[in-house]
Design an enzyme around this catalytic site. Structure first.
Site, short mmCIF file in Angstrom:
data_model
loop_
_atom_site.label_atom_id
_atom_site.label_comp_id
_atom_site.label_asym_id
_atom_site.label_seq_id
_atom_site.Cartn_x
_atom_site.Cartn_y
_atom_site.Cartn_z
N LYS B 48 8.29 -2.57 -8.01
CA LYS B 48 7.51 -2.47 -6.90
C LYS B 48 5.86 -2.35 -7.39
O LYS B 48 5.51 -1.80 -8.31
CB LYS B 48 7.82 -1.07 -6.17
CG LYS B 48 7.19 -1.02 -5.17
CD LYS B 48 7.43 -1.83 -3.90
CE LYS B 48 6.62 -1.72 -2.63
NZ LYS B 48 6.49 -2.57 -1.79
N CYS B 133 -0.74 -10.42 -2.18
CA CYS B 133 -0.04 -9.77 -1.25
C CYS B 133 -0.62 -9.91 0.19
O CYS B 133 -1.91 -9.36 0.59
CB CYS B 133 -0.30 -8.25 -1.32
SG CYS B 133 0.76 -7.20 0.10
#
Lengths: 267, 306
Positions: B48, B133
């Site tokens: 992550k 992102c």
């Protein structure tokens, strides 16, 4: 590892029948019992191919863990659940699970109040059946809009459950919401050891508030859009109070059943 | 675990049993699926996205399904690099496969700081720099679209981290190949592409976007053709290896990326649907090699004819 005995189950759909206008009861034969606990859920694949892509979570309505027979109570709420309603007996169902933490167990002996709002009764029915089997006292309160929006009495007789019903239009049982019935019950009856609830978010917020006001622990089963169901993707996060701040927890892995007092309903 | 030598690969200095990588954000820290699939089945796992400080993530709803895909706006929820180093990284060796840490930041200095803290950390086999992102206000994709910014950012990270360095790119960069070359010039050892593509779903009854973040990153089979095209373009423009990802669900999907030039492939969204996907894809790759009389999958890298 942490989640033991999680396997894919190719289940046989034994029966799929309408319970009310838009509720369907699926009875599945699993190759191996899931040994699920009330409050846990499974993920169903809706079909082959990539559209729809994601599995859909359903709380377990009942498991006969000796026969390996599983029941899911499904309300048609969109395209995914409509597909499930259209599944036909004899069809193979691709199922993963069980997932999540169920209602707290083993249970204390004190009387529990089970409060279900609409289709939210599905996992509580499993909890009620378990408590009945173990001789633990409980009252089961179920609320719906009208008489026709809830299963017929014969449905509850099957598990020798006698829920108290509440309908908003008063067409069956108590007139009003299930949380109004809960308050009425708390005013007139003995204090329960704890309250277990599942249903729409505003209803769960009210249950948590009632429990807090009276010092009764509440356990609420939350619903969320899910992707992975194992706690990896963080897609199902829900806000919780922690030390005066907001913290996101995973409905799929940390729940779906949570201490009602910690849930941040107001966000 | 019996690894088949026909799938073994060294990716930018990371020795992997096979070219399948669990994609960042889809596999937690590698342990969440362990009850289903041994993490050592993977060639590597990208854990992550990790930032300098803890991030609570975005308010819900964070995900919504779309045709053959899904949007997510998790918002880089993570406990921060300090917690990662204290609590998570010492456990990563137990995965049985290399762990690569995806990193993100709001400033170049933050990226550099996180990378520096990860340098030499136990359990960390590499770093993947997330400059793509779509779900955070600052940083993320805003860094990934300008070749000059990418070059500076990767140079800074490179200066702080000595291990294998991957840079994850967005297909939304105006000139993807220029961004890719900038990352290569700055010292990237490999490139991952693609990250998700920004999208939106509107609830017509409520007349508002479904996601609380309004937009989210599109993943799943819906983006696969975009990803294959991006890998094709970039693999032809750089000399460092490329990790291809975007909607891979099967061996046939993975083969498209490999034929387009990917040295390894990553699987993300498919894990949500089929936790066993990694096993099925490996079996499918080996079947393809056998059927075509090939000794090693590397014979297929960039082998698509034009």
């Amino acid at each position: 590892m942490e989640n033991k005995a999680q396997i894919a189950h190719r289940c046989l759909l034994l029966e799929n029948k309408a319970v009310t206008g838009d509720w369907f009861l699926l009875t599945l034969q699993a190759p191996l019992p899931l040994q699920a606990r009330p409050g846990q859920f499974v993920q169903l694949r809706l079909g082959p191919g990539t559209d729809p892509l994601l599995r859909r979570p359903f709380s377990i309505h009942h498991e006969d863990s000796i026969a390996g027979r599983l029941r899911l109570l499904v309300r048609v709420a969109g395209a995914g659940t409509a597909r499930v309603a259209a599944f036909v007996a004899g069809q193979e169902i691709d199922l993963l699970g069980p997932f999540g933490q169920g209602f707290p167990y083993p249970e204390e002996k004190a009387k529990a109040l089970l409060v279900g709002g609409g289709i939210g009764m599905a996992p509580l029915y499993f909890l009620a059946a378990q408590r009945r089997r173990e001789g633990l006292p409980f009252d089961f309160l179920i609320g719906g809009r009208s008489a026709a929006s809830l299963p017929a009495d014969a449905y509850f007789r099957e598990h020798r459950l006698e829920p108290s019903l509440a309908t908003e239009d008063g067409s069956r049982g108590f007139r009003g919401t299930v949380t109004a019935l809960l308050e009425h019950r708390l005013l007139t009856g003995p204090q329960p050891g704890r309250i277990h609830a599942c249903g729409p978010l505003p209803m769960l917020a009210r249950v948590a508030e009632i429990g807090r006001a009276r010092g009764i622990p509440t356990h609420v089963s939350l619903e969320s859009r899910l992707a992975c169901a194992v706690g990896a993707c963080l897609g199902c996060a829900f806000p919780f109070h922690r030390d005066g701040a907001v913290e996101y927890r995973r409905v799929c892995r940390d729940g779906p059943v949570f201490n009602g007092e910690e849930v941040c309903f107001e966000s | 675990m019996k690894a088949d030598p026909r799938l073994a690969v060294n990716l930018a200095g990371i020795a992997m049993r096979n070219p399948l990588i669990a994609a960042s954000g889809c596999y937690g820290y590698g342990f969440d699926y362990a009850a289903w699939v041994d993490p050592a089945e993977w060639g590597a796992i990208v854990v992550k996205g990790t930032t300098l400080r803890p991030r609570p993530g975005n308010p819900p709803p964070r995900i919504v399904e779309t045709p053959s895909g899904m949007l997510n706006a998790i918002g880089l929820q993570n406990p921060g690099v300090e917690y990662f180093l204290e609590t998570i990284s010492p456990r990563l060796n137990a995965l049985g496969c290399p762990a690569i840490v995806n990193i993100a930041g709001e400033t170049i200095a933050e990226y550099r700081a996180v990378a520096g803290l990860l340098d030499g950390a136990p359990g960390v086999s590499g770093v993947e720099v997330n400059i793509s992102c779509p779900n955070v206000q600052c940083g993320g994709i805003s860094f990934g679209c300008d070749p000059a910014v990418v070059e500076e950012l990767v140079r800074q990270v490179r200066g702080a981290y000595r291990g294998p360095l991957l840079v994850k790119l967005s297909p939304e960069a105006g000139s993807l190949t220029e961004v890719a070359r900038a990352a290569e010039r700055a010292g990237a050892d490999a490139l991952s592409l693609i990250n998700t593509i920004r999208g939106m779903v509107i609830d017509v009854e409520a007349r508002r976007p479904v996601l609380e973040n309004l937009t989210g990153g599109l993943s799943g089979p819906a983006i696969r053709p975009v990803a294959v095209r991006a890998v094709w373009e970039v693999a032809g423009a750089v000399s460092i290896p490329v990790v291809g990802l975007g909607g891979i669900t099967s061996a046939a999907d993975a083969l498209q990326f490999i034929l387009a030039g990917a040295t390894a492939v990553a699987v993300g969204t498919a894990n949500f649907v089929e936790p066993y996907a990694v096993r099925e894809i490996k079996a499918g790759l080996l079947g393809y090699l056998a059927k075509n009389g090939l000794k090693h999958y590397r014979e297929l890298i960039g082998a698509a004819k034009t």
